[in-house]
Design a protein around this motif. Structure first.
Motif, short mmCIF file in Angstrom:
data_model
loop_
_atom_site.label_atom_id
_atom_site.label_comp_id
_atom_site.label_asym_id
_atom_site.label_seq_id
_atom_site.Cartn_x
_atom_site.Cartn_y
_atom_site.Cartn_z
N LYS A 308 0.71 -1.26 0.03
CA LYS A 308 0.13 -0.03 -0.17
C LYS A 308 0.87 1.30 -0.07
CE LYS A 308 -4.00 -1.63 2.42
NZ LYS A 308 -4.84 -1.59 3.69
N GLU A 309 1.96 1.26 0.82
CA GLU A 309 2.76 2.30 0.80
C GLU A 309 4.37 1.94 0.83
OE1 GLU A 309 1.98 4.64 4.34
OE2 GLU A 309 -0.19 4.59 4.14
N ASP A 310 5.34 2.58 0.03
CA ASP A 310 6.54 2.18 0.10
C ASP A 310 7.08 2.93 1.06
OD1 ASP A 310 8.95 0.94 -0.51
OD2 ASP A 310 8.72 1.60 -2.80
N ILE A 311 8.30 2.50 1.73
CA ILE A 311 9.43 3.29 2.70
C ILE A 311 10.41 4.04 2.01
CG2 ILE A 311 8.37 1.86 4.55
CD1 ILE A 311 10.94 0.37 4.49
N ALA A 312 10.79 3.90 0.81
CA ALA A 312 12.13 4.29 0.07
C ALA A 312 11.90 4.76 -1.23
CB ALA A 312 13.04 3.08 0.22
N HIS A 313 12.70 5.48 -1.57
CA HIS A 313 12.86 5.92 -3.26
C HIS A 313 14.21 4.93 -3.84
CE1 HIS A 313 10.22 9.31 -2.86
NE2 HIS A 313 10.81 9.50 -1.97
N GLY A 314 14.00 4.34 -4.81
CA GLY A 314 14.86 3.70 -5.49
C GLY A 314 14.60 3.52 -6.93
N VAL A 315 14.78 2.09 -7.44
CA VAL A 315 14.34 1.73 -8.77
C VAL A 315 12.69 2.03 -8.96
CG1 VAL A 315 15.90 0.15 -9.34
CG2 VAL A 315 13.78 -0.45 -8.35
N ILE A 316 12.28 2.46 -10.17
CA ILE A 316 10.89 2.74 -10.49
C ILE A 316 10.48 1.61 -11.70
CG2 ILE A 316 9.19 4.07 -11.36
CD1 ILE A 316 10.96 6.33 -10.20
N ILE A 317 9.76 0.79 -11.28
CA ILE A 317 9.05 -0.26 -12.24
C ILE A 317 7.82 0.39 -12.94
CG2 ILE A 317 8.44 -2.66 -12.70
CD1 ILE A 317 9.61 -3.14 -10.14
N GLU A 318 7.94 0.67 -14.38
CA GLU A 318 6.87 1.40 -14.93
C GLU A 318 5.88 0.25 -15.56
OE1 GLU A 318 8.81 5.24 -16.99
OE2 GLU A 318 9.35 3.42 -18.16
N ASN A 322 9.26 -1.69 -17.95
CA ASN A 322 10.65 -0.99 -18.14
C ASN A 322 11.03 -0.25 -16.48
OD1 ASN A 322 10.82 -1.37 -20.49
ND2 ASN A 322 9.99 0.79 -21.29
N ILE A 323 12.54 -0.36 -16.44
CA ILE A 323 12.78 0.23 -15.11
C ILE A 323 13.60 1.48 -15.15
CG2 ILE A 323 14.65 -0.48 -13.33
CD1 ILE A 323 13.68 -3.38 -13.74
N VAL A 324 13.45 2.28 -14.43
CA VAL A 324 13.77 3.66 -14.36
C VAL A 324 14.72 3.54 -13.15
CG1 VAL A 324 13.95 6.04 -14.12
CG2 VAL A 324 11.99 4.92 -15.02
N PHE A 325 16.33 3.24 -13.51
CA PHE A 325 17.24 3.22 -12.55
C PHE A 325 17.63 4.60 -11.92
CE2 PHE A 325 17.62 -0.52 -15.02
CZ PHE A 325 18.09 -1.30 -14.28
N PRO A 326 17.76 4.58 -10.53
CA PRO A 326 18.15 5.98 -9.87
C PRO A 326 19.44 6.50 -10.24
CG PRO A 326 18.06 4.06 -8.37
CD PRO A 326 17.69 3.65 -9.56
N THR A 327 19.50 7.74 -9.99
CA THR A 327 21.03 8.35 -10.36
C THR A 327 21.96 8.20 -9.21
OG1 THR A 327 20.20 10.49 -9.50
CG2 THR A 327 19.89 10.22 -12.06
N LEU A 328 21.61 7.99 -8.14
CA LEU A 328 22.35 7.89 -6.87
C LEU A 328 23.36 6.71 -6.91
CD1 LEU A 328 20.23 8.07 -3.75
CD2 LEU A 328 22.18 9.85 -4.55
#
Length: 336
Positions: A308-318, A322-328
């Motif tokens: 329901k709710e995530d606790i972190a930012h990281g990869v985004i699965i569209e 497709n995966i959006v990889f973080p810049t960190l």
């Protein structure tokens, strides 16, 4: 290094049921390792099947906190070897190893897949998991999240009927996971029907130690079979390679990214397929898995999508997979 240990109770979008258990929340331990102004994050989720709770994982780490904080951290591999020497459980080691890898990448300002010299321009699409429920509810869950590949949890008296009904509502690829609930005879009998229904492979149909049954399955099953509960740690890979067509590596079970990379190399050398799966982790664990995907044939990294709710930012699965990889650097994790 400084350690932080935090408990999160992750709420699921739907009750998640497999052949042996159901739950609406997932307890998770997030470990932070900090040095030189950077913090790496790792995760291990509690699991009743493996008798792992947040409290016992935390207690293990607290018992060696001073030694970890005084460890001269240079490489994740040497840190992992040190953790193994302390006789921690693989779940606790996983959280620390993921945090160490994330920290290492952040200190170098490079993502892990780049450090490992793997090309992330092509990768397998994650499946989306449909847990056991009434057939109408399973159809509803599938329609709620249109996806190119579904993993369908089975282990009921109506398994074939479930797949037959779901097939009426999508052209997606199906994978089925019986979580040790079938016999060899059931597996062999179900496979031709499932194959006609567009099932790509069967995951862990038999009990984890039923090697005699798996010999029969290997000889007579028309679908590929992937090991999960039979493949926990590195030493399991050779035997699984003789009895399965592939393995599903779970970071929490094997002890993190460091041993997982060795398991991938060994499986590939044996000529079997490689999958990495999740244990309903947040984006902390999922972003670590994502660093491995250029090396994989299949991946199951939908854990954060089931929350329901995530606790972190990281990869985004569209929506298209497709995966959006973080810049960190590292696994690219920032806590919310």
């Amino acid at each position: 290094m400084k350690i932080s240990i935090t408990k999160y109770v992750l709420p699921l979008k739907h009750t998640f049921s497999i052949s042996r258990e159901s739950h609406d929340f997932q307890d998770s331990m997030i470990v932070g390792l900090s040095r030189d102004g950077e913090t790496g994050y790792g995760e291990a989720t509690a699991n009743p099947y493996y008798k792992m709770t947040f409290d016992n994982m935390k207690a293990e780490i607290e018992a060696v906190r001073n030694e970890i904080e005084n460890f001269n951290f240079t490489l994740p591999e040497t840190f992992h070897a040190f953790l193994v020497s302390k006789n921690l459980s693989n779940f606790a080691i996983c959280a620390l190893d993921l945090a160490a890898n994330d920290l290492y990448g952040k200190l170098l300002n490079k993502p892990l897949y780049d450090i490992w010299q793997t090309d992330n321009s092509t990768y397998p699409i994650t499946n989306y998991t449909i847990g056991i429920d009434s057939i109408p509810k399973m159809v509803e869950k599938m329609k709620e999240t249109p996806w190119p590949i579904y993993k369908i949890k089975l282990g009921t008296k109506d398994d074939v009927e479930i797949v037959r009904e779901l097939r009426k509502h999508t052209n997606a690829i199906f994978r089925v996971d019986a979580n040790c609930a079938w016999t060899a005879e059931e597996t062999i009998a179900n496979a031709p029907i499932l194959q006609k229904l567009g099932v790509e492979f069967i995951e862990q149909p038999l009990k984890a130690d039923d090697w005699e049954g798996m010999k029969k399955v290997q000889q007579h099953c028309v679908l590929p079979v992937i090991a999960d509960e039979s493949c926990i740690v590195e030493s399991d890979v050779p035997q699984c390679g003789l009895h399965f067509n592939g393995i599903n590596i779970k970071l929490t079970k094997c002890g993190g990214l460091t041993p997982a990379r060795r398991m991938i190399a060994e499986a590939k050398a044996m000529g079997i397929k490689v999958m990495v799966g999740c244990m309903t982790e947040s984006s902390v664990g999922i972003s670590a898995i994502a660093q491995l995907i250029p090396q994989l044939d299949y991946v199951d990294m939908d854990g954060a999508m089931l929350l329901k709710e995530d606790i972190a930012h990281g990869v985004i699965i569209e929506q298209n997979g497709n995966i959006v990889f973080p810049t960190l650097g590292g696994s690219g994790i920032k806590m919310r």
